[in-house]
Write a protein that holds these residues in place. Structure first.
Motif: not given
Ligand SMILES: Cc1cc2nc3c(=O)[nH]c(=O)nc-3n(C[C@H](O)[C@H](O)[C@H](O)COP(=O)(O)O)c2cc1C
Length: 216
Positions: A125-127, A130, A132, A139
């Motif tokens: 996650i975040g790499h 994602s 929200d 990503l």
């Protein structure tokens, strides 16, 4: 400059059909991306990075890796940096590529555990994706994914009884789509435990399928 990341998953280093087709793809890729020599001192280089998951196995994620995945950057401790170092390295390698090639066998109707260990490290996650609170987003920066699969038996791609036993191709197709890959193409070689004539005919067809990827 073109950049290929190649991941090999067969536990067989020698005599692996998926690796042999990967070699064929790599040569075709190099031909399609010739190095142009403009100045002797400044040679634009194409790059091929290889990860052999059998020769250098990726560690499985652990309790501390997962803690690191869900800790915001300002909460990182030296232990969490260490626990996520492999994931950081593999994700950086992945995000630097513009083409990802995976070569893999079907093992027990699914993917080799070596490849799953790599996936568990890069699916983060975040790499690479994602969330929200409502929706997931991809990503992944590498847009072009090519996956070469070797199957022992046949029928996994046809609408017959074996199709429902194929937990390799549909899984990888969903996974890379989830991470945002625009193009996910499969090269398949079925019946690789069959007789020599069948194996050779199938490999010839698979090589033609690879040629077609570069013909457009
Ligand atoms: C541990 C193991 C599990 C396998 N499981 C399956 C399977 O479930 N179905 C199948 O059709 N072939 C299976 N095979 C055969 C392989 O998919 C086939 O030999 C393939 O060519 C292996 O890839 P490689 O040639 O790149 O090593 C298995 C082979 C091994 C070694």
């Amino acid at each position: 400059m073109a950049h290929l990341l190649r991941i090999d998953a067969s536990a067989r280093i020698e005599e692996s059909h998926s690796r042999a087709l990967g070699d064929y793809f790599e040569t075709a890729w190099e031909t399609a991306n010739p190095i142009t020599r403009r100045f002797l001192s400044k040679t634009p280089k194409n790059e091929i990075v290889r990860r052999d998951l059998a020769a250098r196995p990726i560690s499985h994620i652990a309790n501390s890796t997962i803690a690191g995945f869900y800790t915001p950057p300002d909460g990182f401790t030296p232990d969490l940096y260490a626990a996520t170092a492999m994931s950081d390295e593999l994700i950086a390698e992945l995000q630097a590529a513009d083409t990802l090639l995976i070569t893999t066998p079907l093992y027990n109707f699914s993917l080799p555990s070596s490849l799953k260990a790599w996936i568990d490290q890069i699916m983060r996650i975040g790499h690479t994706f994602s969330f929200d609170g409502e929706n997931f987003g991809g990503l992944l920066q590498v847009k072009d994914v090519v996956i070469i699969c070797a199957y022992g038996a046949s029928g996994y791609l046809d609408a017959n009884a074996m199709k429902s036993a194929n937990f390799l191709q549909p899984y990888l197709e969903f996974l890379f789509g989830f991470m945002g890959a625009e193009s996910i193409r499969f090269i398949s070689a079925e019946g690789m435990t069959g007789d020599a004539a069948h194996v050779e005919a199938t490999l010839t067809r698979a090589r033609a399928d690879i040629d077609e990827l570069f013909a457009a």
